[in-house]
Design an enzyme around this catalytic site. Structure first.
Site, mmCIF file in Angstrom:
data_model
loop_
_atom_site.group_PDB
_atom_site.id
_atom_site.type_symbol
_atom_site.label_atom_id
_atom_site.label_comp_id
_atom_site.label_asym_id
_atom_site.label_seq_id
_atom_site.Cartn_x
_atom_site.Cartn_y
_atom_site.Cartn_z
ATOM 1 N N TYR A 1 105.935 -16.583 -11.238
ATOM 2 C CA TYR A 1 106.006 -17.020 -9.837
ATOM 3 C C TYR A 1 106.566 -18.436 -9.758
ATOM 4 O O TYR A 1 107.505 -18.721 -9.014
ATOM 5 C CB TYR A 1 104.614 -16.962 -9.170
ATOM 6 N N PHE B 1 101.315 -28.481 -1.746
ATOM 7 C CA PHE B 1 100.127 -28.482 -2.595
ATOM 8 C C PHE B 1 99.264 -27.279 -2.180
ATOM 9 O O PHE B 1 99.767 -26.176 -2.183
ATOM 10 C CB PHE B 1 99.514 -29.890 -2.614
ATOM 11 N N ASP C 1 111.519 -10.811 8.550
ATOM 12 C CA ASP C 1 110.383 -10.538 7.658
ATOM 13 C C ASP C 1 110.343 -9.042 7.414
ATOM 14 O O ASP C 1 110.574 -8.252 8.341
ATOM 15 C CB ASP C 1 109.073 -11.027 8.312
ATOM 16 N N SER D 1 106.829 -25.340 -4.467
ATOM 17 C CA SER D 1 105.390 -25.398 -4.725
ATOM 18 C C SER D 1 105.085 -26.472 -5.755
ATOM 19 O O SER D 1 105.885 -26.722 -6.674
ATOM 20 C CB SER D 1 104.948 -24.037 -5.270
ATOM 21 N N LYS E 1 110.297 -20.336 -8.238
ATOM 22 C CA LYS E 1 110.457 -21.535 -7.396
ATOM 23 C C LYS E 1 111.377 -22.537 -8.092
ATOM 24 O O LYS E 1 112.244 -23.150 -7.463
ATOM 25 C CB LYS E 1 109.096 -22.177 -7.114
ATOM 26 N N THR F 1 103.321 -26.047 -8.067
ATOM 27 C CA THR F 1 103.223 -25.339 -9.340
ATOM 28 C C THR F 1 104.429 -25.638 -10.245
ATOM 29 O O THR F 1 104.346 -25.506 -11.448
ATOM 30 C CB THR F 1 103.015 -23.827 -9.083
HETATM 31 P P1 NAD Z 1 102.813 -15.106 3.020
HETATM 32 O O1 NAD Z 1 102.804 -13.986 2.047
HETATM 33 O O2 NAD Z 1 101.769 -15.141 4.068
HETATM 34 O O3 NAD Z 1 104.237 -15.195 3.737
HETATM 35 C C1 NAD Z 1 105.430 -14.768 3.099
HETATM 36 C C2 NAD Z 1 106.144 -13.845 4.078
HETATM 37 O O4 NAD Z 1 107.370 -13.400 3.467
HETATM 38 C C3 NAD Z 1 105.328 -12.597 4.401
HETATM 39 O O5 NAD Z 1 105.288 -12.428 5.804
HETATM 40 C C4 NAD Z 1 106.116 -11.459 3.733
HETATM 41 O O6 NAD Z 1 105.990 -10.257 4.460
HETATM 42 C C5 NAD Z 1 107.513 -12.021 3.735
HETATM 43 N N1 NAD Z 1 108.400 -11.498 2.676
HETATM 44 C C6 NAD Z 1 108.162 -11.415 1.344
HETATM 45 N N2 NAD Z 1 109.243 -10.901 0.713
HETATM 46 C C7 NAD Z 1 110.177 -10.665 1.672
HETATM 47 C C8 NAD Z 1 111.488 -10.139 1.640
HETATM 48 N N3 NAD Z 1 112.071 -9.716 0.505
HETATM 49 N N4 NAD Z 1 112.175 -10.030 2.807
HETATM 50 C C9 NAD Z 1 111.611 -10.428 3.983
HETATM 51 N N5 NAD Z 1 110.353 -10.916 4.057
HETATM 52 C C10 NAD Z 1 109.648 -11.035 2.913
HETATM 53 O O7 NAD Z 1 102.795 -16.459 2.157
HETATM 54 P P2 NAD Z 1 102.617 -17.958 2.629
HETATM 55 O O8 NAD Z 1 101.354 -18.467 2.054
HETATM 56 O O9 NAD Z 1 102.874 -18.084 4.065
HETATM 57 O O10 NAD Z 1 103.787 -18.639 1.803
HETATM 58 C C11 NAD Z 1 105.064 -18.867 2.361
HETATM 59 C C12 NAD Z 1 105.957 -19.448 1.297
HETATM 60 O O11 NAD Z 1 105.380 -20.659 0.791
HETATM 61 C C13 NAD Z 1 106.165 -18.555 0.081
HETATM 62 O O12 NAD Z 1 107.502 -18.678 -0.363
HETATM 63 C C14 NAD Z 1 105.216 -19.129 -0.926
HETATM 64 O O13 NAD Z 1 105.645 -18.890 -2.264
HETATM 65 C C15 NAD Z 1 105.281 -20.609 -0.605
HETATM 66 N N6 NAD Z 1 104.093 -21.343 -1.020
HETATM 67 C C16 NAD Z 1 102.867 -20.910 -0.634
HETATM 68 C C17 NAD Z 1 101.734 -21.600 -1.045
HETATM 69 C C18 NAD Z 1 100.346 -21.107 -0.679
HETATM 70 O O14 NAD Z 1 99.403 -21.455 -1.358
HETATM 71 N N7 NAD Z 1 100.187 -20.321 0.381
HETATM 72 C C19 NAD Z 1 101.871 -22.749 -1.819
HETATM 73 C C20 NAD Z 1 103.141 -23.181 -2.192
HETATM 74 C C21 NAD Z 1 104.251 -22.460 -1.778
HETATM 75 C C1 WQD Z 2 91.931 -23.510 -6.364
HETATM 76 C C2 WQD Z 2 90.741 -23.802 -7.258
HETATM 77 C C3 WQD Z 2 90.372 -22.169 -8.970
HETATM 78 C C4 WQD Z 2 89.291 -18.828 -6.401
HETATM 79 C C5 WQD Z 2 97.538 -21.316 -6.340
HETATM 80 C C6 WQD Z 2 98.842 -21.065 -7.018
HETATM 81 C C7 WQD Z 2 99.837 -22.115 -6.634
HETATM 82 C C8 WQD Z 2 99.941 -22.251 -5.106
HETATM 83 C C9 WQD Z 2 98.611 -22.340 -4.446
HETATM 84 C C10 WQD Z 2 101.809 -21.023 -4.294
HETATM 85 C C11 WQD Z 2 91.024 -23.516 -8.735
HETATM 86 C C12 WQD Z 2 89.224 -22.202 -8.000
HETATM 87 C C13 WQD Z 2 89.677 -20.067 -6.869
HETATM 88 C C14 WQD Z 2 87.961 -18.385 -6.630
HETATM 89 C C15 WQD Z 2 87.501 -20.461 -7.741
HETATM 90 N N1 WQD Z 2 100.573 -21.129 -4.513
HETATM 91 N N2 WQD Z 2 88.796 -20.864 -7.534
HETATM 92 N N3 WQD Z 2 87.115 -19.227 -7.302
HETATM 93 O O1 WQD Z 2 95.274 -22.048 -8.363
HETATM 94 O O2 WQD Z 2 95.433 -24.343 -7.294
HETATM 95 O O3 WQD Z 2 97.061 -22.604 -6.714
HETATM 96 O O4 WQD Z 2 97.746 -21.313 -4.921
HETATM 97 O O5 WQD Z 2 102.693 -21.742 -4.663
HETATM 98 O O6 WQD Z 2 101.048 -21.761 -7.203
HETATM 99 O O7 WQD Z 2 98.639 -21.102 -8.428
HETATM 100 O O8 WQD Z 2 94.765 -22.377 -5.880
HETATM 101 O O9 WQD Z 2 93.085 -21.498 -4.330
HETATM 102 O O10 WQD Z 2 93.711 -20.112 -6.354
HETATM 103 O O11 WQD Z 2 92.406 -22.203 -6.664
HETATM 104 O O12 WQD Z 2 86.715 -21.159 -8.368
HETATM 105 O O13 WQD Z 2 87.580 -17.276 -6.268
HETATM 106 O O14 WQD Z 2 89.675 -22.921 -6.899
HETATM 107 O O15 WQD Z 2 89.916 -21.982 -10.282
HETATM 108 O O16 WQD Z 2 90.338 -24.479 -9.473
HETATM 109 P P1 WQD Z 2 95.585 -22.863 -7.196
HETATM 110 P P2 WQD Z 2 93.492 -21.448 -5.750
#
Ligand code: NAD
Ligand code: WQD
Length: 338
Positions: free
Chosen positions: A148, A177, A31, A124, A152, A126
Site C-alpha cells: 500500500y 497523518f 467513484d 500518506s 503512494k 506511511t
Molecule cells: P475511502 O476508502 O473512504 O475513500 C476512497 C474512495 O475511492 C472510496 O469511495 C472508493 O470507493 C473509491 N475508489 C477506490 N478505488 C477506485 C477506483 N479504481 N475508481 C474509482 N473510485 C475508487 O478512503 P479514505 O480514508 O477517504 O482515503 C482517501 C485517500 O486518502 C486514499 O487514497 C487513501 O489511501 C489516502 N489516505 C488515507 C488515510 C486514512 O487513514 N484514511 C491516510 C493517508 C492517506
Molecule cells: C493506530 C494505532 C495500532 C487498531 C494506518 C496505515 C497508514 C494510514 C493510516 C493510509 C497503532 C493501534 C489499532 C486496534 C490498536 N493509512 N491499534 N487496536 O497503523 O498508524 O496507520 O492508517 O495511508 O498507512 O498504516 O493507524 O489506526 O491502524 O493504528 O491498538 O484495533 O492504534 O497498533 O498503534 P496506523 P491505525
C-alpha cells in the site's frame, strides 16, 4: 473553480467535497463505490445546500474519464480514489498496484489529453517508512514498508517526473497523518466495511455495542505509557488543507509536498481515554500482542504547511472523539439503513 474529485464519496473525499462546495467551488465526483455509498454525497448536498455531481466510474477506465473531462470541463483534480488497507495490500498486491498506480496513470493520461494539469494527491505519512526519526520532514528520504505504502511512493515519483517534464503541471503531494473524526453535524463520517483496521473506528464500534472490546496492540513499546504514538488529525482540518493546497498551486507551478498533521503524538491509551470521555461511559479494552508492521511512534513536522499554505490543525483530540462519536451514535450502521 470546477473541480473533479476522485474517490469523493469516501471518508476524506466526502468531507472535502463539502468544504469545496461551501467555499463556492463546483464539484464532479468520480467513484466506483467499491468502499463507499452514494448516500454520503446525498448528505453532503443536504449540508451544503447544493449538490456535487456523482459519476459512477472506475479511474482505471480511461474512456469513462475522457467522457467526464469532456462533459464537465474540470479545471483541477483532487485525487483520493484508491484502496487503503495495509494488510490487504500484502495479500493482494497486484490489485493495489493496478487500482492505485495504474488507476492514477490512467487519470493523468486523461488529464493530459484535456489540458488539465493541476492535481492534489492523497499521499500518506506511511511513505516515511521505518528509518526516519520523528518529527517527519518533507525533505527526508522516503521508503515505504508495505505494498500500500509503495503505491503512494510510486505515485509520488510519477507525479514528480511529470512535474519535471512540463512546467505547466501544478502538483500537491499531501502526506496525511492519521485522519479521524467526522463532520460536527454527525451526518457524514467514516463507514468502514467489515472489521475496522484503524483504531478510532474500532473504539467507536465497541462504544456503540457492535464489538465486545478494543484490543490494544502492544503495551510494551518504548513510549511513555507503552502504547504506540500517532499524529491524529481531524478530517475537517484535513479537508481544509486540500482547499489551501489547491489555492497555493493555482498560484505556484511545480511539485510541492506537505505534511498534513498536528505535530503531536497521542498514544493508543490516550485516544481510548479521550473517546471514553466523549461517550461518558467506560469502553472495555485489553492489552494484546503487537501488530506486525506497526512503528512505535511517529508524528509530523507541520511547519511547511503553515509557512506555505497558512494552514494548521485547529481541532483537539477531544473534538475528534466527540465528533466521531456523534457520527457513530447517530448512524450505528454507518450509511446502511439502521
Ligand atoms: P475511502 O476508502 O473512504 O475513500 C476512497 C474512495 O475511492 C472510496 O469511495 C472508493 O470507493 C473509491 N475508489 C477506490 N478505488 C477506485 C477506483 N479504481 N475508481 C474509482 N473510485 C475508487 O478512503 P479514505 O480514508 O477517504 O482515503 C482517501 C485517500 O486518502 C486514499 O487514497 C487513501 O489511501 C489516502 N489516505 C488515507 C488515510 C486514512 O487513514 N484514511 C491516510 C493517508 C492517506
Ligand atoms: C493506530 C494505532 C495500532 C487498531 C494506518 C496505515 C497508514 C494510514 C493510516 C493510509 C497503532 C493501534 C489499532 C486496534 C490498536 N493509512 N491499534 N487496536 O497503523 O498508524 O496507520 O492508517 O495511508 O498507512 O498504516 O493507524 O489506526 O491502524 O493504528 O491498538 O484495533 O492504534 O497498533 O498503534 P496506523 P491505525
Amino acid at each position: 473553480m470546477r473541480i473533479l474529485v476522485t474517490g469523493g464519496t469516501g471518508y476524506i473525499g466526502s468531507h472535502t467535497v463539502l468544504t469545496l462546495l461551501e467555499a463556492g467551488h463546483d464539484v464532479v465526483v468520480v467513484d466506483n463505490l467499491v468502499n463507499s455509498s452514494p448516500e454520503a454525497l446525498r448528505r453532503v448536498g443536504e449540508l451544503a445546500g447544493r449538490e456535487a455531481v456523482l459519476v459512477e466510474a472506475d479511474i482505471t477506465d480511461e474512456a469513462a474519464l475522457d467522457t467526464v473531462f469532456s462533459e464537465h470541463s474540470p479545471e483541477a483534480v483532487i485525487h483520493f480514489a484508491g484502496l487503503k488497507a495495509v494488510g490487504e495490500s500484502v495479500q493482494i498486491p497486484l490489485d493495489y498496484y493496478f487500482n492505485n498506480v495504474a488507476g492514477t496513470i490512467s487519470l493523468l493520461r486523461s488529464m493530459e489529453r484535456h489540458g488539465v494539469r493541476t492535481i492534489v494527491f492523497s499521499s500518506s505519512a506511511t511513505v516515511y517508512g521505518e528509518h526516519n526519526p520523528s518529527p517527519y520532514v518533507e525533505s527526508m528520504e522516503i521508503g515505504a514498508m508495505n505494498p500500500y505504502g509503495r503505491t503512494k511512493e510510486q505515485i509520488e515519483d510519477i507525479l514528480s517526473d511529470l512535474g519535471a517534464s512540463n512546467p505547466d503541471w501544478r502538483i500537491a503531494l499531501l502526506r496525511y497523518f492519521n485522519p479521524v473524526g467526522a463532520h460536527p453535524s454527525g451526518r457524514i463520517g467514516e463507514d468502514p466495511q467489515g472489521i475496522p483496521n484503524n483504531l478510532v473506528p474500532f473504539i467507536a464500534q465497541v462504544a456503540v455495542g457492535r464489538r465486545e472490546k478494543l484490543m490494544v496492540f502492544g503495551g510494551d513499546y518504548d513510549t511513555p505509557d507503552g502504547t504506540c504514538l500517532r499524529d491524529y488529525i481531524h478530517v475537517v482540518d484535513l479537508a481544509e488543507g486540500h482547499v489551501a493546497a489547491l489555492g497555493y498551486i493555482a498560484e505556484h507551478g511545480g511539485v510541492h509536498r506537505w505534511n498534513l498533521g498536528s505535530g503531536t503524538g497521542t498514544s493508543v491509551l490516550e485516544m481510548h481515554a479521550a473517546f471514553e470521555k466523549a461517550v461518558g461511559e467506560p469502553i472495555p479494552y485489553e492489552i494484546a500482542p503487537r501488530r506486525a508492521g506497526d512503528l512505535p511512534a511517529f508524528w509530523a513536522d507541520p511547519a511547511a504547511a503553515l509557512a506555505d499554505l497558512g494552514w494548521s490543525t485547529t481541532k483537539t483530540v477531544d473534538e475528534m472523539c466527540q465528533d466521531h462519536w456523534r457520527w457513530q451514535k447517530d448512524n450505528p450502521k454507518g450509511y446502511s439503513p439502521a
